[in-house]
Design a protein around this motif. Structure first.
Motif, mmCIF file in Angstrom:
data_model
loop_
_atom_site.group_PDB
_atom_site.id
_atom_site.type_symbol
_atom_site.label_atom_id
_atom_site.label_comp_id
_atom_site.label_asym_id
_atom_site.label_seq_id
_atom_site.Cartn_x
_atom_site.Cartn_y
_atom_site.Cartn_z
ATOM 1 N N PHE A 23 49.244 27.565 50.531
ATOM 2 C CA PHE A 23 49.264 26.845 51.807
ATOM 3 C C PHE A 23 47.863 26.751 52.397
ATOM 4 O O PHE A 23 47.407 25.678 52.795
ATOM 5 C CB PHE A 23 50.217 27.533 52.790
ATOM 6 N N ALA A 24 47.159 27.870 52.431
ATOM 7 C CA ALA A 24 45.819 27.875 53.011
ATOM 8 C C ALA A 24 44.885 26.989 52.182
ATOM 9 O O ALA A 24 44.183 26.120 52.717
ATOM 10 C CB ALA A 24 45.290 29.307 53.069
ATOM 11 N N GLY A 25 44.922 27.199 50.866
ATOM 12 C CA GLY A 25 44.053 26.410 49.986
ATOM 13 C C GLY A 25 44.397 24.940 50.035
ATOM 14 O O GLY A 25 43.510 24.072 50.087
ATOM 15 N N GLY A 26 45.684 24.649 50.021
ATOM 16 C CA GLY A 26 46.116 23.254 50.053
ATOM 17 C C GLY A 26 45.682 22.560 51.332
ATOM 18 O O GLY A 26 45.275 21.388 51.318
ATOM 19 N N ALA A 27 45.772 23.298 52.444
ATOM 20 C CA ALA A 27 45.355 22.711 53.722
ATOM 21 C C ALA A 27 43.864 22.403 53.710
ATOM 22 O O ALA A 27 43.427 21.313 54.106
ATOM 23 C CB ALA A 27 45.696 23.675 54.857
ATOM 24 N N LEU A 28 43.100 23.354 53.244
ATOM 25 C CA LEU A 28 41.654 23.168 53.153
ATOM 26 C C LEU A 28 41.302 21.966 52.274
ATOM 27 O O LEU A 28 40.577 21.058 52.681
ATOM 28 C CB LEU A 28 41.023 24.435 52.554
ATOM 29 N N VAL A 29 41.869 21.965 51.079
ATOM 30 C CA VAL A 29 41.527 20.909 50.119
ATOM 31 C C VAL A 29 42.084 19.567 50.581
ATOM 32 O O VAL A 29 41.422 18.528 50.447
ATOM 33 C CB VAL A 29 42.033 21.282 48.713
ATOM 34 N N GLY A 30 43.289 19.587 51.158
ATOM 35 C CA GLY A 30 43.835 18.350 51.706
ATOM 36 C C GLY A 30 42.894 17.755 52.740
ATOM 37 O O GLY A 30 42.662 16.539 52.770
ATOM 38 N N GLY A 31 42.380 18.618 53.584
ATOM 39 C CA GLY A 31 41.441 18.154 54.594
ATOM 40 C C GLY A 31 40.199 17.522 53.981
ATOM 41 O O GLY A 31 39.733 16.452 54.415
ATOM 42 N N ILE A 32 39.690 18.148 52.968
ATOM 43 C CA ILE A 32 38.504 17.598 52.291
ATOM 44 C C ILE A 32 38.821 16.247 51.662
ATOM 45 O O ILE A 32 38.040 15.297 51.766
ATOM 46 C CB ILE A 32 38.004 18.590 51.223
ATOM 47 N N LEU A 33 39.995 16.175 51.006
ATOM 48 C CA LEU A 33 40.350 14.929 50.322
ATOM 49 C C LEU A 33 40.634 13.794 51.297
ATOM 50 O O LEU A 33 40.642 12.624 50.917
ATOM 51 C CB LEU A 33 41.584 15.147 49.427
ATOM 52 N N LYS A 34 40.874 14.145 52.554
ATOM 53 C CA LYS A 34 41.160 13.123 53.561
ATOM 54 C C LYS A 34 39.903 12.382 54.002
ATOM 55 O O LYS A 34 39.985 11.295 54.604
ATOM 56 C CB LYS A 34 41.823 13.776 54.769
ATOM 57 N N LEU A 35 38.747 12.950 53.745
ATOM 58 C CA LEU A 35 37.490 12.274 54.093
ATOM 59 C C LEU A 35 37.466 10.886 53.458
ATOM 60 O O LEU A 35 37.888 10.716 52.318
ATOM 61 C CB LEU A 35 36.298 13.092 53.574
ATOM 62 N N PRO A 36 36.978 9.915 54.187
ATOM 63 C CA PRO A 36 37.102 8.524 53.689
ATOM 64 C C PRO A 36 36.008 8.137 52.692
ATOM 65 O O PRO A 36 35.565 7.001 52.669
ATOM 66 C CB PRO A 36 36.989 7.711 54.977
ATOM 67 N N ILE A 37 35.569 9.070 51.903
ATOM 68 C CA ILE A 37 34.445 8.787 51.000
ATOM 69 C C ILE A 37 34.829 8.827 49.533
ATOM 70 O O ILE A 37 34.007 8.597 48.655
ATOM 71 C CB ILE A 37 33.309 9.811 51.212
ATOM 72 N N TRP A 38 36.073 9.142 49.225
ATOM 73 C CA TRP A 38 36.433 9.383 47.830
ATOM 74 C C TRP A 38 37.052 8.180 47.145
ATOM 75 O O TRP A 38 37.419 8.256 45.975
ATOM 76 C CB TRP A 38 37.405 10.553 47.724
ATOM 77 N N GLY A 39 37.239 7.106 47.867
ATOM 78 C CA GLY A 39 37.727 5.892 47.207
ATOM 79 C C GLY A 39 39.202 5.876 46.885
ATOM 80 O O GLY A 39 39.613 5.314 45.865
ATOM 81 N N ASP A 40 40.037 6.444 47.728
ATOM 82 C CA ASP A 40 41.475 6.416 47.461
ATOM 83 C C ASP A 40 42.040 5.026 47.719
ATOM 84 O O ASP A 40 41.459 4.232 48.460
ATOM 85 C CB ASP A 40 42.188 7.457 48.319
ATOM 86 N N PRO A 41 43.165 4.726 47.105
ATOM 87 C CA PRO A 41 43.706 3.365 47.197
ATOM 88 C C PRO A 41 44.394 3.110 48.544
ATOM 89 O O PRO A 41 44.822 4.045 49.220
ATOM 90 C CB PRO A 41 44.735 3.321 46.072
ATOM 91 N N ALA A 42 44.503 1.838 48.895
ATOM 92 C CA ALA A 42 45.262 1.452 50.086
ATOM 93 C C ALA A 42 46.749 1.651 49.831
ATOM 94 O O ALA A 42 47.183 1.734 48.676
ATOM 95 C CB ALA A 42 44.982 -0.012 50.405
ATOM 96 N N ASP A 43 47.530 1.719 50.908
ATOM 97 C CA ASP A 43 48.961 1.975 50.756
ATOM 98 C C ASP A 43 49.641 0.975 49.837
ATOM 99 O O ASP A 43 50.526 1.329 49.059
ATOM 100 C CB ASP A 43 49.653 1.920 52.130
ATOM 101 N N GLU A 44 49.205 -0.281 49.946
ATOM 102 C CA GLU A 44 49.913 -1.295 49.164
ATOM 103 C C GLU A 44 49.447 -1.347 47.705
ATOM 104 O O GLU A 44 50.011 -2.085 46.908
ATOM 105 C CB GLU A 44 49.785 -2.671 49.827
ATOM 106 N N THR A 45 48.438 -0.592 47.363
ATOM 107 C CA THR A 45 47.990 -0.587 45.964
ATOM 108 C C THR A 45 48.159 0.774 45.302
ATOM 109 O O THR A 45 47.542 1.056 44.279
ATOM 110 C CB THR A 45 46.519 -1.031 45.864
#
Lengths: 447, 447, 447
Positions: free
Chosen positions: B415-437
């Motif tokens: 839980f702790a690790g997932g929260a930390l890493v989730g937060g990092i992955l939420k940064l808008p710099i990693w190029g994740d896809p839009a909802d519709e793609t």
């Protein structure tokens, strides 16, 4: 599924009598030759109980079967599923890829047992075989599978059988020169399997050059599902490559080390392949061709040195470089080879086996030349390079020289042999397909 | 195959410089760290000949390679083909499933060799590796593959690499706490791999919650062929799970026993999965989602106890229960997790790894607590739980308590690790896809 | 994917309560019976440390696990991926092929552990199991997979479970008669697995004859992709067959020899299959049905003799013949069996397992009868045929006679058992599909 199609004028692809004739006659020849020459080696013979006593072996677990059989099965999967499925990427050549690979490999392993047997396992008039011979036969056929990649989709099954007959023969000769005359190390076959196989196949496809191959251009690509099938091949090659490179190494540390080195090299190779695949496309997207092939270059390139003290970081470096070289090759070199040198390389074997094979030979030569008693231990040093008997006084740097000579010999054999075999395959009697029906299962298969 | 598609406004999925940069820099870092730290362990080093004499080993067959290499290769197949193909069920995400899994696992095993090495194989300043390290590295990456299942189709390859970097690190810390500080048994990783991996992944996907994911709803399903590809993954995971749970157990009876227990548990699991899959559908038809996933829960759930004297019927009971729990989870729990808790779990890892992992931890604690010298034999008892040195006086019931503590620690780390890493992955710099793609290969792959 | 379809009038294929009931009740029965009877054998029990001392075993590597586990895993893959995918050739029955095979095999191995255990591993009231029992359970289920091939697409999952229950029982009885009463050798199961399984399945399908099966004729064929999936099954069966035939042979030379013989037989079989596949078609094209099936006949046909001194060339001859027999069977015999004898054999198991199984039994009888002390060595001769105790005075020719008797017994058991089970399966309570919905996943699966 019937589509009207204009057959090439002069091409007769009717296999009904030719293919059966070749298959049956050659198989009969195999039976006769096996009957005359092939017997079980001491560890597979029912006399093993007596053999054990003579050799002072106390347990059945000392039978070579238990040292090598798991690796053998992994290699076996690489040859039949690995190569067979890797070549399935073409949209309409899945049957040919896996089926012809099956055919040539099934014939090739028999002929290889004989050819390699005469050179390496011939005792008092008989070839005595055991699990190591099975692995070596699979290895030998591996080089034919490599060459098949260059001519995939452009040849008849009879041509493939003819090529197998000759290539296995030449492989055995080349292997004999390297391992026995030059006393070279090449357990994973960077030189004997990959360099030889690739440049042999490239020479053959050069000679079979088809100026009008663009008539079947629409069939040369992949479709979504064919790419997924091909990934089965890729992954089995990738996962089992540590077994490939360690399968015939000395018992104990050498097998163990070869597996670790290969594991490391392959892991690094995946990252640089992905990096360059994305980098070299304008849109930055990944290309399945690279993922399917260049990720494997790391395994090819430690084929000679994996059983040496290459070290894990040395392996990472080799894998790092080869992922780049191979991917760059797919993007820039393959088109040039076709347009300038008229080498039509269907699977890009030059990028997966040719260049990485050469790198593997060179890395092997350097690693051998750099060997010291300090790094290997006194006994380990002698054991690793088999510096016994008439090679007792050979030094690492001399060994490095011989290793390098092994590359040159393999290349020479590949070019000369490929030219010869290419010439034979050019004869208009083997039923090869017309330019507009290449890469199409329909010609040789009931679809 | 070109379809017009509206790109999400703020989303930049262009990978051309970012992905290569991450891959290359990180791989260079691996090379440097391997160069400084990683060397061959004694059984893979060329000094083995001398080692053998010192350790009074008479035969090369005593090399750990021969005890573990077949299991290693099976585990290797599970990680790359098993997980890769299992996640191929989505109709248009086959390249991403198998390709990104390949990428993250290839990076992860290198980083795991280092992280786990520092904790477990660090001697005189070097990490000494052998086949057991390779297995453990694959295990560690297995937990990343589990977590990948929760975010499948909704993340960029860079996010996956970032997650791998952190998750492997946290895995190694958690594993160290469990195995070394709590002296817990967990050979097949019910806690360290599955519980940790699943709740880590679920926390990450919770934080990356996409309220408008239904924009790509049409791509979240499977098609006929993608389900068949996924079955390749399922079967390889199912068949090789006995190797997974026994791969790093003690030589001899423990490995043997772990394989048998896992075999039994998995067999029972198939029947209850089929039963509940049919029972919970109005039309009584079987659902491939359940067959692909819930049949594996039995392997997860004996991960801790398989090497203990769980007994074959005990294993059947565990498998029986888990097939039910997992299938019921797919039908009733997954929709609730999404609608109520905003946990979008693409592959349903909560049903396959989360709950069965918890059950596995509990079964392990009970089995340990119930151990007696009578059942294990005097020596076997000490060997099975390694009640030596400072643990000489630990009793089974105390061991059971520590096992239970291991579950709690793993959950907390997840839980702790997932929260930390989730937060990092939420940064808008990693190029994740839009909802519709989401769930669409087209974004990151040349199709 | 919804298509309107007229359900057969009297057919109720609703599985919702029947299938779960059978699965759950039977699995509970397994748990109870395992609880009463099944325990770990000495090599998997935690008392192994004490056992080792008593048996004077010095190393854990002597544990049977290390002799047989790699072969076990290969066999496991053959049963679940090999058979499961081989039967995937039908265009719309992929889920049923792989899924029902999964279900029946998962149940069958549990029941086989019990049935075979009572006959072969029953000591002081308990069945003591180890890795060899797992292999034997897989073998037993192999014969059910064979029979499944004859009725593929025409039966409900409940029918398959019922058939498995009975067939495993009869298999164990037949095996007991052959191995224990007749003292027959059949390590790879030409008689016990293939002959019995095939003629059992053919009898069952004869009794379940559907005169109007042509109503689903359009679904009986394959499509391009389903043939590629089927090739996965073929290749894994082909590659791992050497492990199959050697898995339970004596340690040492016998396992080694069995693998070599099978490797040779299978290689030869590929060439004659290709030859006759091309020769028997007017257009001379290759037929995937033959490649998928007849190439495997060589493995079936050395199932009895592979561990004997069949010799490599003897194996080639057997493979040579069986490729021909099997391919000819597909072309000429299968249609006749259907039209004249009303035997509807979906996968053509008569050609792949029936005739090659009979040939295998005969070859085994001849090879045994021809054995001499000269060929086997004095000790090897006794060991190979276990001519000890009450069989001390048995001669090779007598052994050959008993081997031949084994074929007859297996056939008799198959016909009688198949008739009985076919009659039971004909009861209108098991939910079998109507004639027009055979070979269609839609009936039992959410598609």
């Amino acid at each position: 599924m019937e589509r009207p199609r204009r057959q090439g004028m002069a091409k007769n692809t009717y296999m009904r009598w030719r293919l059966p004739l070749v298959c049956l006659l050659w198989e009969v020849a195999m039976i006769v030759l096996f009957g005359v020459f092939v017997r079980f080696g001491p560890e597979a013979d029912a006399h093993w109980e007596e053999e054990k006593k003579q050799m002072n072996v106390t347990s059945d677990i000392e039978n070579d079967f238990y040292f090598r059989y798991p690796s053998f099965q992994d290699v076996h999967v690489m040859i039949f599923v690995g190569f067979g499925f890797l070549m399935m990427f073409l949209k309409r050549y899945g049957f040919g890829a896996v089926g012809f690979n099956f055919l040539l490999a099934a014939f090739g392993i028999q002929w290889a047992l004989l050819m390699q047997g005469w050179f390496h396992s011939f005792k008092t008039g008989k070839i005595l075989i055991g699990v190591e011979n099975l692995i070596n036969a699979d290895f030998c056929v591996g080089s034919v599978c490599v060459a098949f990649g260059a001519i995939l989709g452009k040849t008849s099954p009879i041509q493939l059988l003819v090529m197998t007959l000759f290539q296995v023969t030449l492989f055995a000769v080349n292997e004999y020169i390297l391992l026995n005359l030059l006393h070279v190390k090449d357990a994973g076959g960077s030189m004997t399997i990959h360099t030889f196989g690739a440049y042999f196949g490239l020479t053959v496809t050069r000679i079979l050059y088809r100026p009008n191959l663009d008539q079947s251009k629409d069939k040369q690509g992949s479709v979504y599902h064919s790419d997924l099938f091909a990934m089965i091949g890729t992954l089995y090659l990738w996962m089992y490559w540590p077994s490939f490179n360690s399968a015939i190494s000395e018992h104990g540390d050498a097998q163990h080390r070869a597996a670790i080195n290969t594991y490391c090299s392959l892991a690094a190779c995946v990252l640089t392949t992905m990096a360059f695949s994305s980098m070299l496309q304008k849109k930055g997207k990944l290309d399945m061709v690279h993922i399917q092939n260049a990720t494997l270059a790391g395994g090819v390139a430690v084929g000679t040195s994996a059983e040496m003290m290459l070290t894990p970081y040395g392996s990472l470096i080799v894998g790092f470089i080869c992922g780049i070289v191979s991917t760059v090759g797919y993007v820039y070199l393959t088109p040039v080879l076709e347009s300038r040198l008229h080498i039509q390389d269907t699977c890009g074997i030059h990028n997966l086996h040719g260049m990485p094979g050469l790198i593997g030979g060179i890395v092997g030569a350097i690693t051998a030349a750099a060997a010291t008693e300090d790094v290997y231990g006194k006994e380990g040093f002698i054991k690793a390079f088999d510096f016994t008997g008439s090679y007792k006084t050979r030094t690492p740097s001399v060994q490095g020289g011989f290793q390098a000579a092994g590359i040159v010999v393999s290349l020479a054999m590949a070019f000369a042999g490929g030219a010869l075999v290419g010439g034979i395959l050019k004869l208009p009697i083997w039923g090869d397909p017309a330019d507009e029906t290449c890469f199409e299962d329909d010609i040789y298969w009931e679809v």
